[in-house]
Scaffold this motif. Structure first.
Motif, short mmCIF file in Angstrom:
data_model
loop_
_atom_site.label_atom_id
_atom_site.label_comp_id
_atom_site.label_asym_id
_atom_site.label_seq_id
_atom_site.Cartn_x
_atom_site.Cartn_y
_atom_site.Cartn_z
N ALA A 30 -26.89 48.44 -33.43
CA ALA A 30 -28.30 48.69 -33.73
C ALA A 30 -29.20 48.04 -32.68
O ALA A 30 -30.25 48.60 -32.31
CB ALA A 30 -28.64 48.16 -35.12
N GLU A 86 -28.98 50.33 -29.63
CA GLU A 86 -29.59 51.62 -29.94
C GLU A 86 -31.11 51.49 -30.05
O GLU A 86 -31.86 52.43 -29.78
CB GLU A 86 -29.01 52.20 -31.23
N GLY A 87 -31.58 50.31 -30.46
CA GLY A 87 -33.02 50.07 -30.51
C GLY A 87 -33.64 50.02 -29.12
O GLY A 87 -34.84 50.29 -28.96
N PRO A 120 -22.05 47.02 -36.52
CA PRO A 120 -23.38 47.60 -36.77
C PRO A 120 -24.53 46.79 -36.19
O PRO A 120 -25.49 47.36 -35.65
CB PRO A 120 -23.45 47.67 -38.29
N ASP A 148 -35.58 41.79 -32.41
CA ASP A 148 -34.29 42.42 -32.68
C ASP A 148 -33.14 41.42 -32.68
O ASP A 148 -32.02 41.76 -33.05
CB ASP A 148 -33.99 43.51 -31.64
#
Length: 266
Positions: free
Chosen positions: A232, A235-236, A228, A132
Motif C-alpha cells: 500500500a 501503491e500510494g 499489504p 504513509d
C-alpha cells in the motif's frame, strides 16, 4: 634470610600482594617455579622482594599462555636473553590491550544501540517519513530479524543518527521513490541499464542501514509486493509501482548472478 628482614612476606601476604591464591604459590613452590628464599625464626618460609619479582614475571608469562615448565626454563636458563623476552612480552601485551580496547568500544557501541535502533518517537517518524509511514514497521522488522547480524548493524548505525540524519535519509528515500515512479511512467524496462542503476541506488540506500546483498534485496522486493502494508505504501506513491520495483530488483539480481526464485536472506 634473616627473620629480622622487614621486607620478607609470608605466603599469605605475598599471595595477597600479587593477586594469586595461597594454593597457587604453594604449587609453584612444589614444582620449583618460585621457591621462597627465607624462613622466619619459627620456620615459616617467606618471600623476599626478589622472590616477589619472580612471581610477577611468572604471571606475565602465564598471561601470555606459556606452560609452567616453559616459564621455569625461561627464568632459569642463563642462555635465555631475559630482556629480549621482556620486550616481546611487552609487544604482545600491548597488542592484546589494543584488541581488548577495540572489543570494549564495540561493546559500548552495541550498548548504545540496544533498544531497537531507531530513537525517534512514533510522532517524529511520521513527521519525517510522511503520513504513509507506519511506526509499527520498525517493531515488526525487529521481531522478524532482531536475532540476525543485519539487525545488529542497523541498530548500531541507527543509534548514532540524529533527527537531522533521519531527515536527510528520508529526503534521499523520497528522491529515489520519485525517480522510481518517473521511470515506471516513462516505460523504463526492468533489466535495462537505467532500471539496474535505480536498483543499485536502492541497494546502496538499504546498505546504509545494514550491508545488503543482491539476494537480500530480492527478499526485500518480495516483501514489498507481498505484504499489504508495504504494498500500500508503494501503491500510494504510484499505482503499479510495487510490482514494477520488484521486477526491477529481480532483473538486477539476475544480472549479478542471483536467481530470484531461490534467493534467501542468509
Amino acid at each position: 634470610m634473616s627473620s629480622e628482614d622487614d621486607t620478607a612476606l609470608t605466603v599469605g601476604r605475598a599471595a595477597a600482594l600479587v593477586g594469586v591464591s595461597v594454593k597457587t604459590l604453594h604449587h609453584w613452590d612444589a614444582v620449583g617455579l618460585v621457591r621462597p628464599g627465607g624462613r622466619t625464626r619459627a620456620g615459616y618460609r617467606v618471600y623476599s622482594g626478589e622472590d616477589v619479582a619472580r612471581v610477577h614475571r611468572v604471571l606475565v608469562y602465564r598471561e601470555l599462555g606459556f606452560p609452567l615448565a616453559e616459564i621455569g626454563r625461561l627464568l632459569d636458563d642463563p642462555a635465555v636473553d631475559a630482556r629480549a623476552h621482556l620486550r616481546r612480552q611487552r609487544a604482545q601485551l600491548v597488542e592484546r590491550a589494543d584488541r581488548l580496547a577495540d572489543m570494549v568500544r564495540a561493546v559500548d557501541r552495541m550498548l548504545t544501540a540496544t533498544g531497537g535502533g531507531m530513537r525517534l518517537t512514533p510522532e517524529e517518524q511520521v513527521e519525517i517519513f510522511g503520513d504513509d509511514w507506519d511506526p509499527a514497521w520498525t517493531a515488526q522488522a525487529e521481531e522478524r530479524w532482531g536475532d540476525g547480524e543485519q539487525w545488529a548493524q542497523y541498530a548500531e548505525r541507527a543509534a548514532t543518527m540524529s533527527p537531522q540524519d533521519w531527515k536527510d535519509t528520508a529526503a534521499t528515500t523520497a528522491e529515489l521513490n520519485a525517480d522510481f515512479a518517473t521511470a515506471m511512467r516513462d516505460g523504463v524496462a526492468p533489466g535495462s541499464p537505467a532500471a539496474n542503476a535505480l536498483a543499485e541506488r536502492h541497494r546502496a540506500l538499504m546498505s546504509g542501514y545494514f550491508d545488503t546483498t543482491h539476494a537480500m534485496q530480492v527478499c526485500l522486493g518480495r516483501m514489498f509486493a507481498d505484504e499489504p502494508g508495504y504494498a500500500a505504501y508503494y501503491e500510494g506513491l504510484a499505482p503499479g509501482l510495487v510490482v514494477w520495483l520488484r521486477e526491477v530488483i529481480f532483473a538486477n539480481a539476475r544480472a549479478n548472478g542471483v536467481d530470484p526464485e531461490t534467493a534467501t536472506w542468509g
